[in-house]
Design a protein around this motif. Structure first.
Motif, PDB file in Angstrom:
ATOM      1  N   ALA B 158       0.844  -1.186   0.000  1.00  0.00           N
ATOM      2  CA  ALA B 158       0.000   0.000   0.000  1.00  0.00           C
ATOM      3  C   ALA B 158       0.884   1.243   0.000  1.00  0.00           C
ATOM      4  O   ALA B 158       1.762   1.381   0.848  1.00  0.00           O
ATOM      5  CB  ALA B 158      -0.893   0.003   1.227  1.00  0.00           C
ATOM      6  N   THR B 159       0.655   2.110  -0.966  1.00  0.00           N
ATOM      7  CA  THR B 159       1.466   3.321  -1.034  1.00  0.00           C
ATOM      8  C   THR B 159       0.841   4.401  -0.168  1.00  0.00           C
ATOM      9  O   THR B 159      -0.368   4.605  -0.193  1.00  0.00           O
ATOM     10  CB  THR B 159       1.543   3.828  -2.478  1.00  0.00           C
ATOM     11  OG1 THR B 159       1.867   2.721  -3.303  1.00  0.00           O
ATOM     12  CG2 THR B 159       2.593   4.901  -2.619  1.00  0.00           C
ATOM     13  N   THR B 160       1.691   5.056   0.596  1.00  0.00           N
ATOM     14  CA  THR B 160       1.175   6.120   1.452  1.00  0.00           C
ATOM     15  C   THR B 160       2.276   7.142   1.649  1.00  0.00           C
ATOM     16  O   THR B 160       3.394   6.977   1.157  1.00  0.00           O
ATOM     17  CB  THR B 160       0.688   5.549   2.802  1.00  0.00           C
ATOM     18  OG1 THR B 160       0.281   6.624   3.623  1.00  0.00           O
ATOM     19  CG2 THR B 160       1.769   4.756   3.487  1.00  0.00           C
ATOM     20  N   LYS B 161       1.965   8.198   2.385  1.00  0.00           N
ATOM     21  CA  LYS B 161       2.986   9.205   2.633  1.00  0.00           C
ATOM     22  C   LYS B 161       3.697   8.901   3.942  1.00  0.00           C
ATOM     23  O   LYS B 161       3.136   8.255   4.831  1.00  0.00           O
ATOM     24  CB  LYS B 161       2.349  10.589   2.687  1.00  0.00           C
ATOM     25  CG  LYS B 161       2.036  11.131   1.309  1.00  0.00           C
ATOM     26  CD  LYS B 161       1.435  12.521   1.406  1.00  0.00           C
ATOM     27  CE  LYS B 161       1.193  13.081   0.017  1.00  0.00           C
ATOM     28  NZ  LYS B 161       0.441  14.320   0.042  1.00  0.00           N
ATOM     29  N   MET B 162       4.895   9.416   4.044  1.00  0.00           N
ATOM     30  CA  MET B 162       5.707   9.209   5.240  1.00  0.00           C
ATOM     31  C   MET B 162       4.957   9.639   6.509  1.00  0.00           C
ATOM     32  O   MET B 162       5.141   9.059   7.583  1.00  0.00           O
ATOM     33  CB  MET B 162       6.988  10.044   5.083  1.00  0.00           C
ATOM     34  CG  MET B 162       8.112   9.632   5.974  1.00  0.00           C
ATOM     35  SD  MET B 162       8.694   7.979   5.560  1.00  0.00           S
ATOM     36  CE  MET B 162       9.775   7.706   6.935  1.00  0.00           C
ATOM     37  N   VAL B 163       4.099  10.652   6.347  1.00  0.00           N
ATOM     38  CA  VAL B 163       3.402  11.216   7.489  1.00  0.00           C
ATOM     39  C   VAL B 163       2.567  10.155   8.218  1.00  0.00           C
ATOM     40  O   VAL B 163       2.411  10.176   9.440  1.00  0.00           O
ATOM     41  CB  VAL B 163       2.531  12.421   7.048  1.00  0.00           C
ATOM     42  CG1 VAL B 163       1.418  12.004   6.127  1.00  0.00           C
ATOM     43  CG2 VAL B 163       1.990  13.164   8.225  1.00  0.00           C
ATOM     44  N   THR B 164       2.085   9.177   7.450  1.00  0.00           N
ATOM     45  CA  THR B 164       1.289   8.097   8.043  1.00  0.00           C
ATOM     46  C   THR B 164       2.095   7.322   9.075  1.00  0.00           C
ATOM     47  O   THR B 164       1.586   6.938  10.124  1.00  0.00           O
ATOM     48  CB  THR B 164       0.828   7.142   6.936  1.00  0.00           C
ATOM     49  OG1 THR B 164       0.256   7.907   5.898  1.00  0.00           O
ATOM     50  CG2 THR B 164      -0.171   6.141   7.449  1.00  0.00           C
TER      51      THR B 164
END
Lengths: 362, 315
Positions: B158-164
């Motif tokens: 799952a691609t997500t942003k570092m902030v997650t």
């Protein structure tokens, strides 16, 4: 002044008001700014008064006005869209599911009843909560209603997230005035009845009211249902005014705005609500429009005037009232011709009393 | 023979439940991740609500709008200063805003009825939104990209942003620090005392105004951190951006038991995750409604929330 005289004066004034409105409409035209503002203001007056009935007279802090308005507006719209254009309006839902057409007045009342019915159901659940929790819970219900009305599965009835349109609006400015006039009269009669006094007792001290034999829950529920009935009718009228209905416009921001108008007028004063509504709508739609337009004096551009400035000025005024004039325009007093008359004549009486040196203080 | 059979069947059904659960997690992983991230951000806002309510018994409706303003401040600052300057400045200005709001809108009404303060909060929220509308000219503003935390990463497909990834530990560190502050410092002790009994604390010589100011400072500081994380994910800022997150954070605070900081954090994570799973199931229309339905359930069946203290009204 005896009762008979009061009634005669009131009737004469009401007839004069309607005659004045009728003549003004003939003179300035139905689509003039004045008439548009009057229509909207009188609808707002009803909505604000219905909030005041809860907040000012029963001490129930509700932020769910928009939800009940939504119910009234949708009920009105659904039952008055002419059969011939239903296919057009409900173009994504095969012309809709409801094929009943009601006369305008009946649809308005039905809107009020639907709102009242939902208020009854919701009230059962939330009216046991205390002030701020009640506010948040009613706000929550309004938001849930807003989501449900945008739901695809109900599209045959609510047209999903699309607008409802093509239903009849006002032919004359007199229509909203008559409807709101009737509703306001009913509200005033209610407030001055024994029910109204029970509401006020609850507002002032719940525990004392209960000790005096008032059924707290039943009375609160009654106030909530009645207020919502008028909110529903107000919602229906607003639909007639706007000529379109869309669920996404009935936000909690709308409830807040109406509550703040009630604060301007004075929490606990019906006539205050009416006056504040007229001032607010007139200023907002008409008198203060210039604040949103850039203006020049010669080549000098007046600073700050730009789109949105009007709203800022408004919010500042509201904050000033909330912080420094918590009574609002009217406090808990009511404006009445009789009151003014008595004040004028009463002054003379008082002087006489002083001259004779005494008498009981009233 | 029979026993073996039942054991086998039991085992099989257990396996299938496990498998379907695993499948559920796999298909919904992006939503769960988004939920954890947004839940952490709600938590940072919710702390502000729960602390202010704990002390003043006031639903600070303007808190969500302060959160939105933090986003706008950062946007405008990033136009003129590099990010390493504008981020701390954002926090500073937001804190100043929260401090000012308390002094202007709530302090004069301290002895007025509770509804007056609440109306003042509504008015303040209205004012901030309208000011934001005026200043932005009604156009949505694009939040600046904060280099490290807006980088894309892939977790289990799952691609997500570092902030997650950063949000949950950051929230836990901040909350731990806050809890320590409340438990072990003098001002923290004063806060607990004021929350417990306003009038008695006043009599005992606690400077109420100082404590309340401190509460607002902490609350808005955390909200400004929350805004940096939140707007990295949802980059468009409009004047009403703060309203929904604010309300949801408040619901989280009620859910967790108003006045309880760990409660607010746990409530916020639960709401964030549930809301995103509902989106994942294709019920996006109801993702906001769910929060309010939960709120009403909590208010009816356990008004003191998960960790709140039971209180009775005195005559």
């Amino acid at each position: 002044m005896d009762k008979k005289k009061q009634i005669i004066i009131s009737i004469v004034l009401i007839i004069a008001l309607f005659a004045g409105l009728w003549i003004t409409e003939r003179l300035v035209g139905t689509n003039s700014m004045l008439i548009v503002v009057l229509k909207k203001a009188v609808i707002y007056a009803l909505l604000v008064a219905s909030i005041n009935l809860l907040q000012g007279f029963s001490g129930l802090f509700s932020l769910g006005e928009a939800g009940f308005m939504l119910l009234g507006a949708y009920t009105y719209a659904i039952f008055t869209i002419p059969e011939a254009v239903k296919g057009n309006v409900y173009q994504y839902y095969n012309g809709g599911l409801i094929h009943v057409n009601l006369p305008v007045w009946l649809a308005l009342i039905l809107g009020g009843l639907v709102a009242a019915f939902f208020a009854f159901l919701i009230g059962f659940v939330v009216l046991k909560l205390k002030s701020d929790y009640l506010a948040i819970a009613t706000l929550g219900f309004a938001e849930i209603l807003r989501a449900v009305f945008q739901w695809d599965a109900l599209g045959g009835i609510t047209n999903g997230s699309n607008i409802l349109r093509s239903f009849p609006g006002f032919k004359s400015v007199l229509y909203p005035f008559v409807v709101v006039g009737l509703c306001m009269t009913a509200m005033m009669l209610l407030i001055n009845s024994s029910y109204g006094r029970a509401y006020k007792a609850i507002r002032d001290d719940e525990i004392a009211a209960e000790a005096m034999g008032i059924n707290l829950f039943k009375t609160k529920l009654q106030a909530f249902v009645i207020s919502s009935f008028f909110a529903g009718i107000g919602g229906g009228l607003l639909a007639m005014y706007q000529l379109t209905v869309k669920a996404s416009t009935f936000t909690s921001g709308l409830s807040d705005e109406l509550l703040l108008i009630a604060v301007i007028g004075g929490i606990g004063s019906m006539t205050g609500s009416v006056i504040a509504s007229f001032l607010y709508v007139a200023a907002n739609e008409w008198w203060l429009r210039f604040l949103d337009q850039p203006a020049f004096i010669g080549t000098f551009q007046v600073p700050l005037l730009r789109s949105g400035f009007r709203k800022v000025v408004f919010s500042v005024i509201i904050m000033v009232i909330v912080l420094f004039y918590q009574q609002g325009l009217m406090g808990t007093r009511e404006f009445s011709i009789v009151g003014i008359y008595e004040k004028l004549t009463g002054l003379k009486k008082k002087k006489k009393v002083k001259a004779s040196g005494g008498g009981t203080e009233k | 023979m029979k026993m073996v059979l039942t054991a086998f069947i039991g085992n099989a059904s257990f396996c299938s439940i496990f498998q379907s659960l695993a499948a559920f997690f796999k298909t919904n992983l992006p939503y769960i991740l988004a939920g954890i991230s947004v839940g952490g951000q709600y938590a940072l806002i919710a702390i502000g609500y729960t602390m202010v309510y704990g002390i003043l018994r006031l639903v600070n409706f303007a808190h969500g709008d302060v959160f939105m303003t933090a986003g706008l401040i950062c946007f405008y600052l990033s136009l003129v200063t590099p990010l390493y300057v504008s981020l701390p400045l954002t926090a500073a200005f937001t804190v100043l805003l929260g401090f000012t709001i308390e002094k202007v809108a709530y302090k004069p009404l301290r002895d007025a009825p509770r509804t007056s303060a609440m109306i003042s909060a509504l008015g303040m929220s209205y004012l901030i939104q309208n000011l934001a509308l005026y200043i932005t000219g009604g156009l949505s503003k694009q939040y600046p990209q904060i280099p490290f935390i807006s980088r894309s990463v892939t977790i289990a497909g799952a691609t997500t942003k570092m902030v997650t990834i950063i949000t949950p530990p950051l929230v836990i560190i901040l909350v731990a620090a806050l809890v320590a502050l409340i438990k072990y410092t003098k001002i923290g002790m004063a806060m607990r005392s004021v929350a417990d009994d306003f009038d008695t604390s006043r009599l005992m010589g606690i400077k109420i105004d100082k404590v309340i100011s401190m509460t607002f400072i902490i609350g808005t500081f955390l909200a400004s951190i929350g805004s940096m994380l939140y707007f990295t994910n949802y980059t468009a800022i409009v004047p009403t951006s703060g309203a929904m997150p604010g309300l949801k954070a408040f619901v989280a605070a009620v859910f967790g038991g108003i006045g309880s900081i760990p409660g607010a954090v746990i409530g916020a994570f639960i709401i964030g995750i549930c809301e995103n799973i509902i989106k994942g199931l294709g019920w996006t229309t109801f993702s906001d409604a769910f929060t309010f339905a939960l709120l009403i359930m909590v208010l009816i069946f356990m008004p003191s929330g998960l960790f709140g203290e039971k209180k009775t009204d005195k005559v």
